[in-house]
Design a protein around this motif. Structure first.
Motif, PDB file in Angstrom:
ATOM      1  N   LEU A  44     -14.426 -10.270   8.603  1.00  0.00           N
ATOM      2  CA  LEU A  44     -15.440  -9.243   8.360  1.00  0.00           C
ATOM      3  C   LEU A  44     -14.933  -7.830   8.629  1.00  0.00           C
ATOM      4  O   LEU A  44     -15.516  -6.865   8.157  1.00  0.00           O
ATOM      5  CB  LEU A  44     -16.676  -9.534   9.211  1.00  0.00           C
ATOM      6  N   PHE A  45     -13.865  -7.711   9.422  1.00  0.00           N
ATOM      7  CA  PHE A  45     -13.247  -6.412   9.693  1.00  0.00           C
ATOM      8  C   PHE A  45     -11.755  -6.521   9.383  1.00  0.00           C
ATOM      9  O   PHE A  45     -10.933  -6.597  10.293  1.00  0.00           O
ATOM     10  CB  PHE A  45     -13.476  -5.999  11.151  1.00  0.00           C
ATOM     11  N   PRO A  46     -11.401  -6.571   8.095  1.00  0.00           N
ATOM     12  CA  PRO A  46     -10.008  -6.814   7.716  1.00  0.00           C
ATOM     13  C   PRO A  46      -9.062  -5.789   8.347  1.00  0.00           C
ATOM     14  O   PRO A  46      -9.361  -4.602   8.409  1.00  0.00           O
ATOM     15  CB  PRO A  46     -10.033  -6.667   6.190  1.00  0.00           C
ATOM     16  N   GLY A  47      -7.930  -6.281   8.815  1.00  0.00           N
ATOM     17  CA  GLY A  47      -6.960  -5.405   9.443  1.00  0.00           C
ATOM     18  C   GLY A  47      -6.661  -5.855  10.862  1.00  0.00           C
ATOM     19  O   GLY A  47      -7.224  -6.820  11.381  1.00  0.00           O
ATOM     20  N   LEU A  48      -5.757  -5.128  11.500  1.00  0.00           N
ATOM     21  CA  LEU A  48      -5.293  -5.517  12.827  1.00  0.00           C
ATOM     22  C   LEU A  48      -6.374  -5.362  13.889  1.00  0.00           C
ATOM     23  O   LEU A  48      -6.408  -6.131  14.860  1.00  0.00           O
ATOM     24  CB  LEU A  48      -4.053  -4.696  13.204  1.00  0.00           C
ATOM     25  N   ASP A  49      -7.276  -4.378  13.740  1.00  0.00           N
ATOM     26  CA  ASP A  49      -8.348  -4.215  14.718  1.00  0.00           C
ATOM     27  C   ASP A  49      -9.264  -5.437  14.725  1.00  0.00           C
ATOM     28  O   ASP A  49      -9.636  -5.950  15.790  1.00  0.00           O
ATOM     29  CB  ASP A  49      -9.158  -2.957  14.425  1.00  0.00           C
ATOM     30  N   GLY A  50      -9.652  -5.890  13.536  1.00  0.00           N
ATOM     31  CA  GLY A  50     -10.496  -7.074  13.448  1.00  0.00           C
ATOM     32  C   GLY A  50      -9.795  -8.316  13.970  1.00  0.00           C
ATOM     33  O   GLY A  50     -10.402  -9.149  14.655  1.00  0.00           O
ATOM     34  N   LEU A  51      -8.513  -8.451  13.654  1.00  0.00           N
ATOM     35  CA  LEU A  51      -7.742  -9.580  14.149  1.00  0.00           C
ATOM     36  C   LEU A  51      -7.706  -9.595  15.675  1.00  0.00           C
ATOM     37  O   LEU A  51      -7.912 -10.640  16.310  1.00  0.00           O
ATOM     38  CB  LEU A  51      -6.320  -9.516  13.587  1.00  0.00           C
ATOM     39  N   SER A  52      -7.471  -8.435  16.272  1.00  0.00           N
ATOM     40  CA  SER A  52      -7.402  -8.351  17.736  1.00  0.00           C
ATOM     41  C   SER A  52      -8.751  -8.648  18.368  1.00  0.00           C
ATOM     42  O   SER A  52      -8.832  -9.328  19.401  1.00  0.00           O
ATOM     43  CB  SER A  52      -6.909  -6.963  18.155  1.00  0.00           C
ATOM     44  N   ARG A  53      -9.827  -8.139  17.762  1.00  0.00           N
ATOM     45  CA  ARG A  53     -11.167  -8.408  18.298  1.00  0.00           C
ATOM     46  C   ARG A  53     -11.486  -9.890  18.252  1.00  0.00           C
ATOM     47  O   ARG A  53     -12.065 -10.435  19.188  1.00  0.00           O
ATOM     48  CB  ARG A  53     -12.207  -7.611  17.506  1.00  0.00           C
ATOM     49  N   TRP A  54     -11.102 -10.547  17.162  1.00  0.00           N
ATOM     50  CA  TRP A  54     -11.363 -11.990  17.036  1.00  0.00           C
ATOM     51  C   TRP A  54     -10.581 -12.769  18.091  1.00  0.00           C
ATOM     52  O   TRP A  54     -11.139 -13.632  18.784  1.00  0.00           O
ATOM     53  CB  TRP A  54     -10.985 -12.462  15.634  1.00  0.00           C
ATOM     54  N   LEU A  55      -9.295 -12.459  18.236  1.00  0.00           N
ATOM     55  CA  LEU A  55      -8.466 -13.195  19.192  1.00  0.00           C
ATOM     56  C   LEU A  55      -8.962 -13.005  20.620  1.00  0.00           C
ATOM     57  O   LEU A  55      -9.009 -13.955  21.410  1.00  0.00           O
ATOM     58  CB  LEU A  55      -7.009 -12.744  19.072  1.00  0.00           C
ATOM     59  N   LYS A  56      -9.353 -11.783  20.954  1.00  0.00           N
ATOM     60  CA  LYS A  56      -9.848 -11.508  22.306  1.00  0.00           C
ATOM     61  C   LYS A  56     -11.092 -12.317  22.603  1.00  0.00           C
ATOM     62  O   LYS A  56     -11.226 -12.911  23.694  1.00  0.00           O
ATOM     63  CB  LYS A  56     -10.128 -10.022  22.461  1.00  0.00           C
ATOM     64  N   ARG A  57     -12.016 -12.379  21.658  1.00  0.00           N
ATOM     65  CA  ARG A  57     -13.251 -13.126  21.882  1.00  0.00           C
ATOM     66  C   ARG A  57     -13.016 -14.626  21.828  1.00  0.00           C
ATOM     67  O   ARG A  57     -13.547 -15.393  22.628  1.00  0.00           O
ATOM     68  CB  ARG A  57     -14.309 -12.724  20.844  1.00  0.00           C
ATOM     69  N   TYR A  58     -12.181 -15.072  20.883  1.00  0.00           N
ATOM     70  CA  TYR A  58     -11.977 -16.509  20.670  1.00  0.00           C
ATOM     71  C   TYR A  58     -11.363 -17.189  21.897  1.00  0.00           C
ATOM     72  O   TYR A  58     -11.696 -18.330  22.218  1.00  0.00           O
ATOM     73  CB  TYR A  58     -11.081 -16.711  19.448  1.00  0.00           C
TER      74      TYR A  58
END
Length: 274
Positions: A255-269
């Protein structure tokens, strides 16, 4: 109401129905109610969906929560002035409002999604709010269209559309003053923003715009039966919803393509459940 209600049930606040769900299965049943369209023998939901991590959050716009109602035109004028290098497509107030809302400018717009699961993501993305009830707002845009001024209803009919585009709105109201003057009665319009970037596309986004900058959207949506309802998600159900959304790939990475979205997903997951 936070964290207190559980199990199935319904109650009414004005004409906005409040439904408390007790399970993932019941939640899905509620989200997809009224999707079957007999005339075409297909499932086509008439709802726009918006998720909130806290059930007490209402539908106030960022103009209203920040006390910016009197500065609406100033905000938009200066945004256009300093954002000239940003791609906006056609130079219309509706495209500029969409771009501003997309980047955090206080506007009278609210963002929604055609997807109930994307709305669920926004109701469960913040792990610090997992101890309080959240909710999903549902608005039947086919019924809000019935309350529109005649010029807007006629435009939908001419274009054989259920939702406006920015180009359609610009035909009838090239300025916000023109839009406000369309009717003496309050109304709300749903429209699809231009595809400003992949985030707009991936979030299956649409916006609502209210007929007066100071008007709380719920005042219009509570005025008639069946326009709006609120599905309350008990705090105890949030972890299950979140894990199942992750399994279905409804995540920040998408939903937030790019490195920021990737980092947010990994942090929460990979966070530890408290």
């Amino acid at each position: 109401m936070d964290g207190q209600q559980s199990g199935g049930g319904a109650q009414r606040l004005n004409t906005i129905e409040e439904i408390v769900v007790g399970s993932w299965g019941e939640l899905n049943d509620r989200l997809f109610e009224r999707s079957w369209q007999e005339s075409i023998a297909r499932y086509r939901s008439p709802f726009a969906f918006r998720g909130s991590s806290r059930v007490e959050h209402d539908l106030s716009t960022s103009l209203q929560t920040g006390g910016f109602e009197q500065h609406e035109l100033h905000l938009l004028r200066h945004f256009r002035k300093y954002a000239l290098l940003s791609p906006v497509g056609e130079d219309t107030v509706w495209n500029w409002l969409s771009l501003g809302k997309h980047h955090g400018l206080p506007t009278r717009l609210l963002d929604w999604s055609y997807s109930p699961f994307i709305a669920l993501h926004f109701a469960t993305q913040d792990s610090t709010q997992f101890d309080v009830d959240g909710c999903i707002w549902q608005v039947d845009y086919s019924r809000t269209n019935d309350l529109l001024p005649a010029r807007l209803r006629d435009l939908l009919q001419v274009d054989a559309a259920l939702i406006f585009t920015t180009e359609m709105l610009n035909r009838v109201a090239p300025t916000l003053s023109d839009f406000d003057a369309l009717s003496d009665r309050d109304f709300v319009v749903f429209f699809e923003p231009p595809s400003l970037d992949q985030r707009i596309v991936n979030q299956f986004a649409l916006f609502s715009v209210i007929s007066r900058a100071s008007l709380p959207p719920t005042q219009v949506l509570a005025a008639s039966e069946g326009l709006c309802r609120k599905i309350i998600i008990p705090a105890g159900l949030k972890w299950e919803i979140r894990d199942k959304l992750d399994q279905a790939n409804i995540t920040e990475r998408v939903l937030f393509p790019g490195l920021d979205g990737l980092s947010r997903w990994l942090k929460r997951y990979y966070m530890r459940r408290q």
